[in-house]
Design an enzyme around this catalytic site. Structure first.
Site, mmCIF file in Angstrom:
data_model
loop_
_atom_site.group_PDB
_atom_site.id
_atom_site.type_symbol
_atom_site.label_atom_id
_atom_site.label_comp_id
_atom_site.label_asym_id
_atom_site.label_seq_id
_atom_site.Cartn_x
_atom_site.Cartn_y
_atom_site.Cartn_z
ATOM 1 N N PHE A 244 89.690 38.020 -26.448
ATOM 2 C CA PHE A 244 90.131 38.824 -25.312
ATOM 3 C C PHE A 244 88.963 39.450 -24.558
ATOM 4 C CE2 PHE A 244 93.342 39.171 -28.734
ATOM 5 C CZ PHE A 244 94.293 38.352 -28.177
ATOM 6 N N ILE A 470 90.162 30.232 -29.301
ATOM 7 C CA ILE A 470 90.372 31.618 -29.728
ATOM 8 C C ILE A 470 91.855 31.915 -29.940
ATOM 9 C CG2 ILE A 470 88.258 32.408 -28.645
ATOM 10 C CD1 ILE A 470 89.908 33.490 -26.321
ATOM 11 N N GLY A 513 88.676 27.800 -19.538
ATOM 12 C CA GLY A 513 88.330 26.855 -20.595
ATOM 13 C C GLY A 513 89.030 25.521 -20.495
ATOM 14 N N LEU A 619 99.238 21.560 -18.909
ATOM 15 C CA LEU A 619 98.636 20.611 -19.838
ATOM 16 C C LEU A 619 99.382 20.547 -21.161
ATOM 17 C CD1 LEU A 619 94.908 21.543 -19.130
ATOM 18 C CD2 LEU A 619 96.197 19.598 -18.220
ATOM 19 N N THR A 623 101.734 25.711 -25.501
ATOM 20 C CA THR A 623 100.606 26.643 -25.520
ATOM 21 C C THR A 623 100.557 27.455 -24.229
ATOM 22 O OG1 THR A 623 99.065 24.956 -24.691
ATOM 23 C CG2 THR A 623 99.269 25.178 -27.074
ATOM 24 N N LYS A 690 94.795 24.721 -13.333
ATOM 25 C CA LYS A 690 94.105 26.000 -13.191
ATOM 26 C C LYS A 690 94.317 26.816 -14.464
ATOM 27 C CE LYS A 690 96.168 26.777 -9.098
ATOM 28 N NZ LYS A 690 96.498 27.317 -7.752
ATOM 29 N N GLY A 693 95.507 31.624 -19.037
ATOM 30 C CA GLY A 693 95.405 32.583 -20.127
ATOM 31 C C GLY A 693 95.632 34.033 -19.747
ATOM 32 N N GLU A 694 95.107 34.460 -18.607
ATOM 33 C CA GLU A 694 95.179 35.872 -18.248
ATOM 34 C C GLU A 694 96.211 36.187 -17.171
ATOM 35 O OE1 GLU A 694 90.598 37.262 -18.889
ATOM 36 O OE2 GLU A 694 90.951 35.554 -17.590
#
Length: 738
Positions: A244, A470, A513, A619, A623, A690, A693-694
């Protein structure tokens, strides 16, 4: 299409839509999942290195000053103690992400309370802990010169403020104006795995098993800290238990372990306690924000101002980029965006869970809700009405924007049309029920990355890069890209990560990532496909691959292994070009939240929450959904529970563990709905994806705050919205319903 490392031209070929294997985008399980569930995935502190000694860091007992003496002799006489270290090469601050060089060193200078100033090493952890507690240190205490609370008085002028038009005039002439002050507290990353490192030397070569996010930068930072050539440093981080942002850069435990191991000639392990992580690793800055919005009778923004005050240690360049989304999200030709930084004596402020948008958008989305109420316009409609055709003040076009679709899809799934615009309109027993909405937005970044892909002579696919996982699903996603491109079943695909001797991936940070390192793997697969196409006798774009067979139209399928006499290995590379300057690339979404507020206690309970998100190609649906859920949970924490509490007298962190720093737990979170809006953004990356995660945190707390207002009529502008803050303003619980 001619390939180059630099991504300057949008890739519109939709290559992953024309392949045949059918694994891209699927919600496949993480291949390392069974290892993690069984407890056999090895994390940084868990490697069994023969003769490994144990180190414990010692924190400063003053807020600011210098170490004048360390009384080593007394603890060196204690059982099992091997050494006491305090060096000019040890770190007094952690490195910021992508620094690639040593941060502030020499622990004889104390910059903040509990800063690590020494390392005690012993045969066992218990012996090292006892000696660390007994170590006596003398100081030149300069705490009286410290400043512990941020203030406008010592704030630096804003770097590169955005100014356009005549803001004051636009506010004066606006039909409806919001001028509101907001505060958000500091936040901790609170990763499950603490910072840990095992260092071992073999001659001049150092191997470090660490919990780190960006190995190519971390190697350079560690080497620079130690004063050695990076070629002599190897870092292994195959599994990282959350980061994080806190593990973007090298930190205290890694350098201390390396120095002690070199001196002792044996491996040394240093694991930070939870309290040490909270006290000395990156915090998110607290913020004070002022937002001014002005619109015409039709609700269209004519004035937009977002200003913030943040803090950091003296000498740190990082300022929480609070206004990052405000630059591009909403219209308003008369604008002011500015962030000022106050230097204070607290631990280093850096990147924590969507820096900038996470705290900036939660305030902005509350202000937008207030404007919608003032203008008498539905909050969803107000947001849709204020989406600009190009970035205000710049004229930069957008690559893609699924915000309208996210608002519409989220509203339909949530049942927004059943909401009452009047606060306190719905009550169930002791509970006021309310609904809130907020937009989600996050900048998108393509980062430099490399990946090596091998198609073995027996038909297996191997992907290799130093990229880290992570907990975000890198092992799964990179395997899916390669399996799809090379037409091999996913169970014949292996992904190797987290070893700095492998090609340098983008690292896990900034939500870049998967799209960046994934694009590098994509490029490597394209090179392999070109070689196979020659063997088949067709162009690379006409080559068909599926289930280990290769063919083209008019050519009979053949096993790929028949085309190979040896392993076929290619390395793919990607780095950003000027597309990121020519086109605004961002991700978008929307949150809808239902809360219940207790009429007597002010307790808030989340009853349900829906998030709809558009972030290019999906993708891996599983996840990606997990990432969105995690962001929404962090948003709930930011809205209701999370706050770093500092003592204003000496600057020390009061709530330095998970008992007192309250992250949301299972009982706080109901089942939540995530809607993934598929799109293709060829400007963002060759795989048209794109970062996700955040995105799920950006604006989420604003939806919760708006739902609280709709429930009970209390408009709080200070986060988190704890019961004590609500209680004083709640309406009479015995009053009849409106």
């Amino acid at each position: 299409m001619t390939m180059s490392d630099t991504y300057d031209t949008p890739d519109t070929r939709d290559m992953l839509d024309r392949t045949r294997q059918g694994v891209i985008g699927k919600g496949l399980d993480r291949p390392e999942g069974p290892l993690k569930v069984a407890g056999t995935a090895t994390y940084a502190a868990e490697y069994a290195r023969p003769g490994c000694a144990e180190g414990v860091l010692v924190g400063a007992a003053i807020s600011k000053g210098r170490v004048t003496a360390i009384h080593r002799d007394a603890v060196m006489a204690m059982p099992g103690v091997l050494g006491v270290y305090s060096s000019e090469r040890m770190l007094r601050r952690a490195a910021q992400g992508t620094a690639g060089e040593a941060p502030e060193q020499d622990v004889s200078t104390v910059d903040f309370p509990m800063q690590p100033v020494a390392l005690v090493v012993a045969e066992t952890f218990e012996q090292a802990t006892a000696a660390a507690k007994a170590l006596r240190i003398d100081y030149d205490d300069q705490s009286d010169d410290a400043r512990f609370m941020p203030s406008d008085d010592n704030a630096e002028p804003a770097d590169d403020p955005v100014e356009a038009g005549d803001l004051d005039r636009a506010l004066r002439e606006a039909a409806h104006v919001v001028d509101a002050q907001f505060t958000t507290p500091g936040h901790a990353s609170a990763a499950m795995e603490p910072h840990a490192a095992i260092a071992e030397w073999e001659g001049r070569d150092l191997t470090l098993w660490g919990s780190l996010q960006m190995l190519s930068f971390n190697v350079a930072e560690l080497a620079d800290s130690l004063g050695i050539d990076p070629k002599h440093v190897r870092i292994l981080s195959p599994y990282v238990g959350g980061g994080f942002g806190s593990k973007l850069g090298i930190s205290h435990e890694a350098v201390a372990a390396a120095l002690a191991a070199q001196d002792l000639g044996r491996p040394v392990r240093v694991v930070m306690s939870r309290q040490q992580v909270f006290q000395s690793i990156m915090r998110r800055s607290e913020t004070e924000q002022r937002i001014r919005l002005g619109c015409g009778p039709d609700g269209r923004l004519t004035a937009f101002a977002h200003e913030a005050l943040v803090s950091n240690l003296p000498g740190e360049d990082f300022s929480e980029p609070v206004t990052q989304a405000s630059e591009f999200l909403y219209a308003g030709e008369n604008r002011l965006l500015a962030v000022r930084k106050s230097d204070i004596t607290r631990l280093t402020a850096g990147s924590v869970r969507a820096p900038g948008e996470a705290v900036g958008m939660q305030a902005l989305e509350v202000a937008m809700d207030e404007l919608a109420e003032a203008a008498g316009i539905d909050p969803v409609e107000l947001r849709k009405r204020n989406l600009p055709d190009a970035v205000p003040g710049e004229g930069t076009p957008y690559s893609s924007r699924r915000l309208v679709q996210a608002l519409d899809a989220g509203a339909a799934a949530f049942g927004w049309d059943q909401r009452s615009a009047t606060p306190c309109a719905r009550r169930e027993g002791e509970w006021w029920i309310g609904h809130g909405v907020a937009s989600a937005a996050r900048v998108n970044i393509l980062a430099k990355a490399e990946a090596r892909v091998t198609l073995t002579a027996d038909g297996h696919v191997v992907v290799e890069t130093d990229h880290t996982d992570i907990g975000t699903g890198s092992y799964a996603v990179l395997g899916q890209i390669a399996a799809e491109m090379l037409g091999q079943p996913i169970d014949r695909t292996t992904v190797q990560l987290g070893d700095s001797r492998l090609p340098s991936g983008a690292g896990s940070g900034g939500s870049w990532g998967a799209s960046s390192t994934g694009s590098a793997a994509f490029r490597a697969c394209e090179a392999i496909r070109a070689t196979l196409a020659q063997a088949v006798g067709c162009s690379a774009d006409d080559l068909l691959l599926q289930d280990g067979k290769a063919w083209a139209e008019g050519v009979d399928p053949r096993p790929v292994t028949d085309l190979l006499t040896e392993d076929l290995t290619r390395t793919g590379r990607i780095e950003p070009g000027d597309l990121m300057e020519k086109v605004n690339q961002s991700t978008y979404g929307a949150f809808f939240c239902e809360v219940a507020v207790n009429a007597f206690t002010g307790e808030t309970r989340i009853r349900r929450m829906t998030g709809a998100f558009g972030f290019g190609r999906v993708l891996n649906a599983k996840t990606a959904r997990s990432q969105c859920l995690g962001g929404m949970v962090w948003g709930i924490g930011s809205a209701l529970t999370e706050a770093l509490q500092f003592d204003s007298r000496d600057g020390h962190l009061v709530n330095h563990d998970l008992a007192e720093y309250h992250v949301p737990v299972h009982a706080d979170i109901p089942p939540m709905e995530v809607i993934l809006l598929e799109e293709r953004d060829p400007h963002a990356s060759p795989i048209q994806a794109k970062g996700v995660g955040e995105l799920g945190i950006c604006g989420a707390a604003g939806a919760v705050a708006n739902a609280i207002y709709n429930a009970c009529g209390v408009r709080l502008r200070d986060f988190p919205m704890t019961p004590d803050r609500l209680l004083a303003h709640l309406p009479d619980p015995f009053a009849p319903a409106a």
